[in-house]
Structures are given as C-alpha cells and as structure tokens.
Enzyme design. Structure first.
Site, PDB file in Angstrom:
ATOM      1  N   SER A 184     -27.424  74.734  27.719  1.00 35.12           N
ATOM      2  CA  SER A 184     -26.196  75.441  27.356  1.00 35.12           C
ATOM      3  C   SER A 184     -26.305  76.317  26.119  1.00 35.12           C
ATOM      4  CB  SER A 184     -25.060  74.429  27.151  1.00 35.12           C
ATOM      5  OG  SER A 184     -25.367  73.528  26.094  1.00 35.12           O
ATOM      6  N   HIS A 212     -23.795  74.348  33.847  1.00 35.41           N
ATOM      7  CA  HIS A 212     -23.931  75.762  33.513  1.00 35.41           C
ATOM      8  C   HIS A 212     -24.754  76.546  34.538  1.00 35.41           C
ATOM      9  CE1 HIS A 212     -22.109  75.836  29.463  1.00 35.41           C
ATOM     10  NE2 HIS A 212     -22.557  74.605  29.366  1.00 35.41           N
ATOM     11  N   LYS A 243     -16.068  75.045  34.520  1.00 35.14           N
ATOM     12  CA  LYS A 243     -16.783  76.257  34.097  1.00 35.14           C
ATOM     13  C   LYS A 243     -16.688  77.296  35.217  1.00 35.14           C
ATOM     14  CE  LYS A 243     -19.713  74.033  30.634  1.00 35.14           C
ATOM     15  NZ  LYS A 243     -18.958  72.766  30.560  1.00 35.14           N
TER      16      LYS A 243
END
Length: 397
Positions: A184, A212, A243
């Site tokens: 990340s 991610h 996300k």
C-alpha cells in the site's frame, strides 16, 4: 490517577507535534469523488489520495442499490451471522465474490482488518509457521501476532529470502506464505508466480491480501491471480469492499471451501461482530454486476496511471516503480511531506504526506492514488501543481 496519565499523554502528544508527525484530519463536506469540498478551503479541491480506484464511491447505481436494500431488508442486522444475522443478500454477495476470484467459497467480515485479524489463529498452531513479507499491512501483522504459529519474515518481494525462510521452517507441520498483492505504501506488486512456484516446491500454502490489487491489477483488474495466471495455486484471498469495490465498509476471505468453513466456526471477528449492513451488501452486489458488464473503468484507470506516472517522471520527481494505482512521490523528510501536502492544497489538490510510523523513518512521501474518474484536465492540473510546489520547496529544479 488520570491526572498523571493525562500529563503523560500531553507530553507524548507534544513530542509528536514537535517532531512534525502529528496527524490532522481534514474535514470533507461532500461525497467522495475526484473532486471534493474540504472545510475552510473556499471551494472544491481535486482528490488524489482516496482508495476510490474505480471511482465507484459516489456511483448512482450503487446508491440506488443501497437504498433498495434498506427498503427491502432494513437498516441493520443487530446480530452476528450465526445467530440471526444472515440474509439472502449476504449469501448472494459471497457467491459473487467467489465467482470474481474463481474460488470455492467466501466469508464476509466488517472490514479486511477483521478478515486478516481472524484468519491465522483458527487455522494454525505452534506446530505451524507463517512466513510473512516485511511490508505486509498492519492487519496481517496483527493477525499473525494473535496466532501461536512460528513466525518468519522475508524481505519485501525477495524470493531468495523467502526461500531461506521456507528452508528454515522445514520441520513445521504446515506453512503458509502471507503477502499483500499490492503493497500500500510503495505500490509494487508481489511476484505471485514466483511465490507460488516456491510454495509448490516446499509444500506451503499461499495467502494474499487483495485490498489494493483487486479491481486494479491484471488484464481486466481481477487481481494478482489474473495478472500472474495463478488461479488454483493461491489458497486464500482476503480483501475489502472499501477501496476499488465501492469504498464503503466490509471485508472478505475467499478460497478453499474447507478453510472458509473452518473460519465460520472459529474466526473470532466473524463470530463476535455484527453482520455487514444490508445497504452495503446490496450495493456491493450491484458493484459486482457493474464489473461484469464492462472493463471500461479498469481500462480508464490504467490509462490515468500511465499518463500521471510518465509526466511526473519527466518532471524530475522520484517515483517508486509501480504496477498499481499507487504512485509514491518520494520526499524522504517527514516535515517536508507535510509542508508539501499543505502547499498542494493551496493549489487546489488534496494529497497527504506519509511518514513514520506509517512508512520507515527517512522514507516520507506523498502517496498519490489515481482514480478511473479523474479526467485528463484534472490530471494535468495536479501535475502542474506538483511541479510548482516541487520547485518552490526545492524538490525538483
């Protein structure tokens, strides 16, 4: 007693502020998106620090799906899953996630932090070993700490060091390699093909956190298994709905059927936390429908990342190699990263400085996160602001 403790905390907080490490929260007064309204900022700013990779956080279809789920299934569950907290929507979303990752079963959590925190302890004992990448997310680290298995750590994405750990742990009953898909802070992708080869050679399981990477990497954004053609070789995926997948709340673990079944029986964050709310589940099902219909959002994200990265590199900025939507603009000094972010906001661009303990000491940076919803004009404005502030603060010439 609190008087002494208060004095202790006040001193600690003062030290944090004097070191330039104090984290201030800036208040957003609009929906999440490529443009946001920040309190006391006199207008909108361009947002380049959200995890909103596919631009779905304010998508009208998701909002309508969330409203429909609330109308038909209510506001909250007021229960954990195994008592009276499982609706048909929860099972529908779990199946959709399994289909997306080509796995056998899925279990939902309140957050991926809970998914990682509740993963290792139900499955492994002191007879076993967990082999973890040195840059893994805090949630993986905390999950490992809750487990009695032996711990080994290898250098970030270093296959020679991973093999060393596999050799050193050869006498353990079961071993699992745990890694982020995309790290990340740096934005680099774990070499899952090589990790899976070593796992096969040394008879180890493989777990990857796709928080991610899902929706971002791979030819159609389906994550690291797609990117490295590792379907069937990765035993456990964890991930988030917070996300690329809409940006709300909720996490999941997906993988082998027996592993998921055991987690339903013994994973403490699952057993002792409320079920994910119907609105989030309903919107997430619609999100999966959107991703099935077209690769347009992912394709646009890839184009935006390449454009931004190329222009910033041409301007002279030090950017870590990235194959994701994360571009780490390296500044190395903690206070400089804060000053840089403040100057960028004056230019109408919202970014955040990252520094110790979020990243190692001396590795401060601005972490830029690109979004499919960013327009070329917005990208150009952000790049121009970076160049202006970079010259002002002596970062570039």
């Amino acid at each position: 007693m609190y008087k002494k403790f208060k004095e202790h905390l006040e001193k600690e907080l003062t030290d944090i502020k004097e070191a330039g490490l104090y984290k201030n929260e800036r208040i957003i007064e609009s929906p999440q998106g490529p443009e946001i309204e920040v309190a006391n900022n006199n207008g909108e700013v361009l947002n380049f620090c959200a995890n909103n990779y596919l631009g779905l956080a304010d998508d009208s279809r998701l909002i309508e799906a969330a409203k429909k789920a609330m109308d038909t299934r209510g506001y909250g569950m007021a229960s954990v899953r195994f008592i009276c907290g499982t609706q048909d929507l929860h099972k529908e979303l779990e199946k959709a996630i399994s289909d997306y990752f080509k796995t056998e079963d899925t279990i939902l959590y309140a957050a991926c932090f809970d998914a990682n925190g509740g993963l290792f302890e139900p499955l492994f004992t002191e007879e076993d070993a967990i082999i973890s990448d040195s840059l893994n997310h805090a949630s993986i680290i905390d999950g490992v700490r809750l487990c009695k298995a032996k711990r080994f750590r290898y250098k970030n994405a270093d296959m020679e060091d991973l093999e060393r750990c596999l050799k050193e742990s050869k006498d353990c009953r079961f071993r699992i390699i745990a890694t982020d898909g995309v790290f990340s802070m740096d934005g680099n992708v774990a070499p899952m093909d090589k990790i899976c080869e070593l796992a096969e050679k040394y008879d180890a399981l493989v777990m990857v956190d796709e928080s991610h990477s899902a929706g971002v990497v791979g030819a159609t954004g389906h994550g690291v298994a797609e990117k490295f053609d590792c379907y069937g070789k990765i035993d456990i995926f964890t991930g988030t709905l917070g996300k690329a997948f809409g940006g709300a709340m909720g996490g999941f673990t997906t993988g082998r059927k027996e592993i998921i079944d055991m987690l339903r029986q013994r994973s403490r964050p699952y057993l002792f936390s409320n079920s994910v709310t119907p609105s989030i589940v309903g919107a997430s099902i619609e999100m999966m429908n959107i991703l099935k219909e077209s690769n347009e959002l992912h394709d646009r994200l890839v184009e935006n990342v390449k454009y931004f990265k190329d222009k910033m590199t041409e301007a002279g900025f030090d950017i870590k190699p990235t194959e994701s939507a994360i571009c780490a603009v390296m500044l190395y000094d903690a206070k400089l990263s804060q000053d840089f972010a403040a100057e960028m906001q004056k230019e109408g661009v919202y970014v955040t400085g990252f520094y110790y303990p979020v990243v190692p000491k001396g590795e401060a940076r601005i972490r830029v996160q690109l979004c499919a919803a960013h327009t070329k004009e917005q990208l150009d404005k952000a790049i121009a602001a970076f160049i202006k502030v970079g010259k002002k603060l002596g970062v570039i010439k």
